[in-house]
Write a protein that holds these residues in place. Structure first.
Motif, PDB file in Angstrom:
ATOM      1  N   ALA A  65     -11.113  -0.907 -16.327  1.00  0.00           N
ATOM      2  CA  ALA A  65      -9.674  -1.036 -16.567  1.00  0.00           C
ATOM      3  C   ALA A  65      -8.886  -0.077 -15.683  1.00  0.00           C
ATOM      4  O   ALA A  65      -7.851  -0.435 -15.114  1.00  0.00           O
ATOM      5  CB  ALA A  65      -9.366  -0.787 -18.040  1.00  0.00           C
ATOM      6  N   ALA A  66      -9.397   1.160 -15.544  1.00  0.00           N
ATOM      7  CA  ALA A  66      -8.737   2.142 -14.682  1.00  0.00           C
ATOM      8  C   ALA A  66      -8.735   1.685 -13.238  1.00  0.00           C
ATOM      9  O   ALA A  66      -7.738   1.804 -12.521  1.00  0.00           O
ATOM     10  CB  ALA A  66      -9.419   3.503 -14.811  1.00  0.00           C
ATOM     11  N   LEU A  67      -9.870   1.152 -12.797  1.00  0.00           N
ATOM     12  CA  LEU A  67      -9.949   0.640 -11.428  1.00  0.00           C
ATOM     13  C   LEU A  67      -8.971  -0.495 -11.220  1.00  0.00           C
ATOM     14  O   LEU A  67      -8.368  -0.634 -10.152  1.00  0.00           O
ATOM     15  CB  LEU A  67     -11.375   0.174 -11.109  1.00  0.00           C
ATOM     16  N   GLY A  68      -8.795  -1.315 -12.256  1.00  0.00           N
ATOM     17  CA  GLY A  68      -7.844  -2.414 -12.160  1.00  0.00           C
ATOM     18  C   GLY A  68      -6.429  -1.939 -11.922  1.00  0.00           C
ATOM     19  O   GLY A  68      -5.620  -2.644 -11.318  1.00  0.00           O
ATOM     20  N   GLN A  69      -6.117  -0.728 -12.379  1.00  0.00           N
ATOM     21  CA  GLN A  69      -4.788  -0.146 -12.150  1.00  0.00           C
ATOM     22  C   GLN A  69      -4.710   0.545 -10.793  1.00  0.00           C
ATOM     23  O   GLN A  69      -3.711   0.432 -10.081  1.00  0.00           O
ATOM     24  CB  GLN A  69      -4.464   0.884 -13.227  1.00  0.00           C
ATOM     25  N   LEU A  70      -5.760   1.263 -10.429  1.00  0.00           N
ATOM     26  CA  LEU A  70      -5.727   2.101  -9.236  1.00  0.00           C
ATOM     27  C   LEU A  70      -5.975   1.318  -7.948  1.00  0.00           C
ATOM     28  O   LEU A  70      -5.287   1.532  -6.943  1.00  0.00           O
ATOM     29  CB  LEU A  70      -6.757   3.225  -9.360  1.00  0.00           C
ATOM     30  N   THR A  71      -6.929   0.424  -7.955  1.00  0.00           N
ATOM     31  CA  THR A  71      -7.327  -0.264  -6.729  1.00  0.00           C
ATOM     32  C   THR A  71      -6.168  -0.959  -6.026  1.00  0.00           C
ATOM     33  O   THR A  71      -5.976  -0.762  -4.822  1.00  0.00           O
ATOM     34  CB  THR A  71      -8.488  -1.246  -7.012  1.00  0.00           C
ATOM     35  N   PRO A  72      -5.356  -1.763  -6.701  1.00  0.00           N
ATOM     36  CA  PRO A  72      -4.257  -2.425  -5.984  1.00  0.00           C
ATOM     37  C   PRO A  72      -3.206  -1.450  -5.463  1.00  0.00           C
ATOM     38  O   PRO A  72      -2.581  -1.706  -4.430  1.00  0.00           O
ATOM     39  CB  PRO A  72      -3.666  -3.396  -7.011  1.00  0.00           C
ATOM     40  N   ARG A  73      -3.028  -0.325  -6.149  1.00  0.00           N
ATOM     41  CA  ARG A  73      -2.064   0.664  -5.672  1.00  0.00           C
ATOM     42  C   ARG A  73      -2.544   1.287  -4.365  1.00  0.00           C
ATOM     43  O   ARG A  73      -1.761   1.492  -3.431  1.00  0.00           O
ATOM     44  CB  ARG A  73      -1.830   1.727  -6.737  1.00  0.00           C
ATOM     45  N   LEU A  74      -3.848   1.610  -4.297  1.00  0.00           N
ATOM     46  CA  LEU A  74      -4.388   2.170  -3.059  1.00  0.00           C
ATOM     47  C   LEU A  74      -4.397   1.125  -1.951  1.00  0.00           C
ATOM     48  O   LEU A  74      -4.102   1.428  -0.798  1.00  0.00           O
ATOM     49  CB  LEU A  74      -5.800   2.710  -3.300  1.00  0.00           C
ATOM     50  N   ALA A  75      -4.730  -0.111  -2.286  1.00  0.00           N
ATOM     51  CA  ALA A  75      -4.767  -1.176  -1.287  1.00  0.00           C
ATOM     52  C   ALA A  75      -3.385  -1.429  -0.693  1.00  0.00           C
ATOM     53  O   ALA A  75      -3.256  -1.731   0.494  1.00  0.00           O
ATOM     54  CB  ALA A  75      -5.325  -2.456  -1.902  1.00  0.00           C
ATOM     55  N   ALA A  76      -2.345  -1.292  -1.508  1.00  0.00           N
ATOM     56  CA  ALA A  76      -0.981  -1.559  -1.037  1.00  0.00           C
ATOM     57  C   ALA A  76      -0.431  -0.454  -0.154  1.00  0.00           C
ATOM     58  O   ALA A  76       0.527  -0.661   0.601  1.00  0.00           O
ATOM     59  CB  ALA A  76      -0.056  -1.760  -2.237  1.00  0.00           C
ATOM     60  N   ALA A  77      -1.027   0.729  -0.230  1.00  0.00           N
ATOM     61  CA  ALA A  77      -0.503   1.881   0.520  1.00  0.00           C
ATOM     62  C   ALA A  77      -0.746   1.734   2.013  1.00  0.00           C
ATOM     63  O   ALA A  77      -1.799   1.267   2.443  1.00  0.00           O
ATOM     64  CB  ALA A  77      -1.148   3.168   0.015  1.00  0.00           C
TER      65      ALA A  77
END
Length: 195
Positions: A65-77
């Motif tokens: 669940a945490a990865l689901g929040q973090l991964t797209p934020r890092l990918a968008a950067a």
């Protein structure tokens, strides 16, 4: 937000109770938000809770669940600024865990550092992180912002006591990381990066 604006993820690397990371990160994010070419995403690893599992192990439902929040934020950067403490001559375990869970999100993107600590000001942590990010096909900026004797630089409300030096250092770092971010974003658009 304009598509031409760069997305800058400012990552707070320490999750310890009583940590200084949010103070330094909030100050730096404020400096970045003064620019009209940057959109800031303040990523606090204490709020993402990656857990203690090693990346090679099967992640728990909470970690997923945490990865689901973090991964797209890092990918968008388009670029990253890592705000790090120095623990035992290196960087925090939570930061290591977050980096190890991700790989492609950092490919062909710039990473800069704001560090803090005692006499060394977190610079030994930064030197370790440079090697790690090189392995992830990222580019690190030469200049950093470093706070030696951390608490002496800030008021209790998080404002800098003497802002001139740190603000100048932050501007120089932001100039470098945004230059790399623009160039690498254009390059990835023309020719997608493959590791």
């Amino acid at each position: 937000m304009s598509e031409s604006r760069l997305k800058l993820a400012v990552i707070i690397g320490s999750v310890r109770e009583g940590r200084f990371g949010p103070t330094a990160a909030n100050w730096f994010a404020g400096e970045a938000r003064r620019r009209d070419d940057i959109e800031v995403d303040l990523v606090d690893l204490a709020e993402v809770h990656l857990g203690q599992e090693a990346p090679s192990m099967s992640p728990s439902p909470e970690a997923l669940a945490a990865l689901g929040q973090l991964t797209p934020r890092l990918a968008a950067a388009d670029a990253f600024v890592v705000v790090t403490a120095e623990y035992n001559h290196s960087y925090p375990a939570a930061l290591k865990n977050a980096i190890d869970w991700h790989n492609t999100q950092f490919h062909a993107k710039p990473v800069a550092f704001v560090s803090y600590g005692g006499l060394a000001g977190g610079l030994r942590a930064v030197e370790h992180l440079r090697q790690v990010f090189a392995e992830l096909h990222a580019v690190t900026t030469r200049d950093t912002v470093s706070f030696h004797g951390t608490w002496e630089h800030f008021e209790s409300d998080g404002r800098l006591k003497n802002p001139e030096g740190p603000n100048t250092a932050a501007k120089k770092l932001l100039d470098q990381v945004t230059w790399w971010a623009r160039v690498l974003r254009e390059a990835r658009a023309k020719d997608p990066y493959t590791a």
